[in-house]
Write an enzyme that holds these catalytic residues in place. Structure first.
Site, mmCIF file in Angstrom:
data_model
loop_
_atom_site.group_PDB
_atom_site.id
_atom_site.type_symbol
_atom_site.label_atom_id
_atom_site.label_comp_id
_atom_site.label_asym_id
_atom_site.label_seq_id
_atom_site.Cartn_x
_atom_site.Cartn_y
_atom_site.Cartn_z
ATOM 1 N N GLU B 229 3.122 -38.380 19.969
ATOM 2 C CA GLU B 229 2.879 -37.075 20.625
ATOM 3 C C GLU B 229 1.929 -36.267 19.764
ATOM 4 O OE1 GLU B 229 6.750 -35.365 20.656
ATOM 5 O OE2 GLU B 229 7.471 -36.524 22.366
ATOM 6 N N LYS B 231 1.059 -33.124 17.557
ATOM 7 C CA LYS B 231 1.818 -32.109 16.803
ATOM 8 C C LYS B 231 1.139 -30.776 17.061
ATOM 9 C CE LYS B 231 3.667 -30.719 12.340
ATOM 10 N NZ LYS B 231 4.069 -29.510 13.019
ATOM 11 N N ARG B 236 8.497 -23.876 17.070
ATOM 12 C CA ARG B 236 9.529 -24.819 17.490
ATOM 13 C C ARG B 236 10.673 -24.021 18.112
ATOM 14 N NH1 ARG B 236 11.661 -29.688 15.134
ATOM 15 N NH2 ARG B 236 13.046 -30.573 16.716
ATOM 16 N N ARG B 251 13.649 -21.953 15.316
ATOM 17 C CA ARG B 251 14.265 -22.884 14.392
ATOM 18 C C ARG B 251 15.196 -22.177 13.421
ATOM 19 N NH1 ARG B 251 10.552 -26.145 10.622
ATOM 20 N NH2 ARG B 251 11.906 -25.251 9.041
ATOM 21 N N GLU B 279 8.012 -26.926 21.841
ATOM 22 C CA GLU B 279 7.159 -26.064 21.038
ATOM 23 C C GLU B 279 6.600 -24.981 21.956
ATOM 24 O OE1 GLU B 279 6.703 -27.135 17.759
ATOM 25 O OE2 GLU B 279 5.061 -25.877 17.033
ATOM 26 N N PHE B 319 9.764 -31.593 24.574
ATOM 27 C CA PHE B 319 9.653 -33.000 24.167
ATOM 28 C C PHE B 319 10.999 -33.696 23.975
ATOM 29 C CE2 PHE B 319 8.470 -30.440 20.301
ATOM 30 C CZ PHE B 319 9.663 -30.580 19.602
ATOM 31 N N LYS B 402 5.849 -36.689 10.982
ATOM 32 C CA LYS B 402 4.641 -35.937 11.356
ATOM 33 C C LYS B 402 3.504 -36.477 10.499
ATOM 34 C CE LYS B 402 6.324 -32.197 8.417
ATOM 35 N NZ LYS B 402 6.791 -30.821 8.343
#
Lengths: 353, 530
Positions: B229, B231, B236, B251, B279, B319, B402
């Protein structure tokens, strides 16, 4: 150097006459001058004869030919004015200078600090120097002197300055230290190197018996005055130099340093410092915050407002001259209270508190 | 009251958030519910109805202190705060300390003042001053003159309460929504155990680990096992659709209620009992992801107006699906969670809540190409997730990675240096760096780290010796030292003099081999910006 200024001074005979006409003590470019006795008090330029109230840099300046000072403070002056011609006087001992009787009396500011009492033809003037009324284990307590004219300091001459007792403040300082120990930090106390540092060490010794085994760390600037106080028989917590003692970790220790050490390379030797500042200015929250230290403790060796007003009353003076500090408010207040008052523009007051 | 007064004093003495939180936790752990309720009320900015006119306060002080009015006014000018001036000028406590608690003070002493006549009110105030020591008197005067006005934000207060009461943060935040009436009962409701029904509280986030270039081959050996995916550079967030509505949490478990109404509105179409991970990003005019700087303008607005909503729309790019149909799906493999998520999100047909697309790469070379494409889109790089893996909590290595873009860098000149904080308080470790625009140096970034301790010490000494001017703690230094600074991204910015804002700048190395003239031009940075 003193000779350069001789032309300012009048001949002794003339001046004795002049003193009756005008002021027993007056402001000269060199400092506070007594013409009748031909001496200066805490002059800021070199003179022939200086009477010194105490050893702080703005009061005891080098270059004069002869210094008269209280015996208890001679050790400090020997350090501050190396090689100076010092004439010690006991508190209360009266000496003749010209047409005057001059004596020194405890001011309660720092070790050996004195008020200067000058008597001439039945008129008495007292120059307070810096003073405080709160008890201080490092110096003789202020002794009020009756006088006609009282020349007082005015560093904290606003009614918002009213000191908490040292019992309260030392308890707070002890708690701060304990908290640092619990957090693995070094308790750093910033304060003036001569007077306040020793007062804090002596108060901790007296009030915190559980600290008697602690060895307080000192910044280099503190070492000599602490030694001088110890030699004078003042009981203080044990201390050692941070630099000289090979200390491995400062964590959990109390470190005393001058305010200038904040943010200096010196602080790199200190592990996890928690920095507190001890000063009368810490009385005001906004000032504490702007100083941006971790803590502020209200500790001052100067008279707070009640002490200023009380001392002026105790002196019985009908006239007051205010030197360094917040003279304006004090002068106006006293005049409203029926005490003739005015300000004297001295060059004193370089010390922070 | 003494305990709360000490807390208030201590909070005012520190600027460290951690320390403030500690103080609050310690207080709420032991405070009686009735007092704690008032503490919560006042710390949230609550105040008592005005009890005294300003003139009445001055009159009372005139009487109590016996000082002339002008001296009180001069003192006020010096202190700059009415409550503190009253505290410092009122006579010392006479030893008979108040001894009551906060609730008693408010309910027995302060609230009844309203129904007294002026003379009785003045006498009562003077008596209160006499009864209380320094710290208590300050608190008392603060309550009388308005609020506490102290640097305790809602977030900090919620965290402290959650910790002290051992109740989940989201519960505290939810229970403190709206008005809080300071009663023991209200505080006990706040302290009650979390509801058994947890379908509207957030779940712990799963955080990806960084993947170094050198480890890509080995870690992603079987590339087909991984979901790829983009980033994105946003916030988030977890979106919870429960029976009563929609909740968005960041988050930090901060409740983002009301900040992103278009996302909340779109999510109402989801079936209750769904929790999505995704996100939040800003969208540009074509519905593509806009730079982070656009989103920043939305983050600050708790209640965005119609104009801002139209100008900078946002979307949640989902996601993962953590709960679906009231079921906890976290142990299910990612492959199945993504399928279930797609089945929920795609039918919505809205721009504000969309599916994160899966990317394709046949081999590692193509994967590297995808990563480079991220730069052109303004994304941060790639996310790589094991299709067979569960949704874990926290930063657990092995299943989510990531792979960020290589940072970009420029050579910039040091122009200002400031003292650091904490351990670095004695070192000049905060640097402002500049690039050339013609023959002028324009500041582009502040950088704090990246030098070794030895370099920091040497540079500190150099800074002290080459200071041109001082502005408080900041020194203007001779523009001679060059540093290579790396950053994650560059956005065009109207708020910055240079016209660009760099993201996460840090010092890569000290280019002592370069002179100031060798440093980069501002145009170089502008060309990288989007």
């Amino acid at each position: 150097m003193a000779r350069v200024h001789v032309s300012f001074a009048r001949a002794p005979m003339q001046s004795r006459h002049a003193c009756r006409m005008s002021e027993l003590i007056e402001l000269r470019p060199e400092g506070l001058y007594c013409a009748a006795g031909d001496f200066y008090i805490d002059p800021w330029r070199p003179v022939a004869r200086a009477v010194i109230t105490h050893g702080h840099a703005d009061h005891a300046r080098a270059g004069s030919e002869r210094y008269h000072a209280a015996r208890a403070g001679i050790g400090l002056l020997e350090w501050r004015l190396p090689g100076a011609n010092l004439c010690p006087l006991d508190y209360g001992e009266s000496v003749r200078m010209g047409a005057c009787q001059v004596s020194l009396h405890p001011a309660g500011h720092v070790l050996g600090s004195a008020q200067v009492r000058v008597e001439c033809a039945g008129e008495v003037w007292v120059v307070s120097g810096d003073y405080k009324r709160a008890p201080d284990p490092t110096c003789a307590a202020f002794e009020p002197q009756r006088c006609d004219v009282f020349i007082t300091e005015a560093t904290f001459a606003m009614p918002i300055y009213r000191w908490p007792t040292m019992v309260e403040v030392i308890a707070e300082l002890d708690a701060f230290w304990t908290e640092c120990q619990a957090q693995g930090e070094t308790a750093v106390l910033l304060c003036y190197a001569l007077g306040k540092a020793q007062r804090v060490l002596a108060e901790l010794y007296a009030q915190c018996p559980h600290r008697r085994d602690e060895v307080v760390l000192l910044h280099g600037a503190m070492e000599t005055p602490v030694d001088i106080y110890r030699r004078a028989g003042i009981h203080m917590l044990k201390s050692e130099s941070l630099i000289g003692s090979g200390v491995e970790s400062t964590v959990g220790r109390l470190l005393i340093a001058p305010p200038s050490a904040a943010g200096s390379p010196f602080m790199r030797r200190v592990k996890n410092p928690k920095v507190a500042f001890a000063s009368g200015w810490m009385q005001v929250r906004g000032v504490r915050r702007r100083a941006s230290h971790d803590r502020g403790f209200v500790i001052s060796d100067h008279a707070d407002w009640p002490a200023l007003i009380g001392s002026i009353r105790d002196s019985g003076a009908t006239r007051v001259l205010a030197t360094h500090g917040r003279t304006q408010a004090l002068v106006r207040y006293l005049n409203e209270q029926g005490i003739r008052a005015s300000a004297l523009a001295t060059e004193l007051g370089g010390e922070d508190t | 009251m003494k305990v709360f007064a000490e807390l208030y004093f201590a909070l005012g003495e520190t600027r460290a958030l951690g320390r403030k939180r500690e103080l609050l936790v310690d207080y709420f752990r032991v405070a009686a519910p009735a007092d704690a309720a008032y503490a919560v009320y006042f710390l949230r900015g609550g105040r008592l109805r005005q009890l005294y006119q300003r003139q009445e306060l001055l009159d009372a002080l005139l009487e109590a202190s016996a000082l002339p009015l002008w001296l009180i006014e001069d003192s006020y000018a010096e202190v700059g705060d009415l409550a503190e001036t009253l505290t410092l000028l009122a006579p010392e406590a006479d030893g008979a300390s108040g001894g009551q608690n906060l609730a008693q003070l408010v309910e027995h002493d302060l609230l009844p003042l309203k129904s007294m006549d002026a003379a009785a009110r003045r006498r009562a105030l003077i008596a209160l001053w006499r009864r209380h020591g320094r710290h208590e008197r300050l608190l008392l005067n603060k309550l009388i003159t308005g609020g506490l006005r102290i640097g305790v934000g809602d977030g900090l207060l919620h965290q402290a309460l959650a910790r002290a009461l051992e109740v989940p943060l989201s519960c505290i935040a939810e229970r403190l929504l709206g008005e809080f009436v300071p009663t023991a009962a209200a505080y006990l409701r706040l302290a009650a155990p979390a509801d058994a029904d947890t379908t509207h509280t957030p779940l712990p986030f799963y955080l990806a680990s960084a993947l170094a270039d050198a480890d890509v081959q080995a870690t992603l050996a079987a590339l087909g096992d991984w979901r790829i995916e983009w980033k994105l550079d946003g916030i988030r967030a977890q979106l919870i659709r429960h029976a009563g509505g929609v909740r968005l949490f960041s988050r930090g478990e901060e409740w983002l209620d009301g900040r992103f109404p278009e996302i909340e509105a779109a999510a109402l179409a989801l079936p209750p009992g769904s929790t999505l991970d995704g996100e939040i990003v800003a969208l540009d005019g074509r519905g593509s992801v806009a730079p982070f700087s656009a989103l920043q303008r939305r983050i600050g607005k708790r209640k965005p107006g119609a104009k801002l909503l139209a100008e900078i729309p946002v979307a949640l790019i989902a996601f993962d699906l953590l709960r679906g149909g009231e079921m906890d799906l976290r142990e299910q493999p990612l492959r199945e969670r993504v399928d279930a998520l797609r089945a929920l999100v795609e039918p919505l047909g809205t721009t504000s809540l969309r599916m994160m697309p899966g990317l394709h790469a046949a081999d590692h070379a193509e994967l590297a190409t995808r990563r480079e494409e991220a730069r052109a889109h303004g994304y941060e790089g790639l996310m790589l997730k094991l299709l067979a893996g569960p949704y874990r909590s926290g930063r657990v290595r092995g299943e989510w990675y990531k792979w960020k873009l290589a940072p970009r860098s420029v050579d910039a000149v040091l122009i200002y240096a400031g003292a650091g904080h904490g351990k670095r308080a004695s070192l000049h470790s905060d640097y402002t760096l500049a690039l050339w625009s013609g023959d002028k140096l324009v500041p582009v970034a502040k950088a704090y780290s990246g030098l070794s301790n030895a370099e920091l010490t040497i540079l500190d000494r150099w800074i002290r010796a080459h200071t041109l001017e001082r502005f408080g703690p900041v020194r203007v230094v001779e523009p001679l030292q060059v540093f290579e600074i790396a950053f994650e991204g560059v956005n065009l910015s109207k708020r910055h003099k240079s016209g660009v804002a760099v993201r996460f700048p840090r010092i890569l190395r000290w280019r002592s081999d370069k002179t100031a003239r060798d440093a980069d031009q501002l145009d170089t940075l502008l060309a990288m910006a989007r």
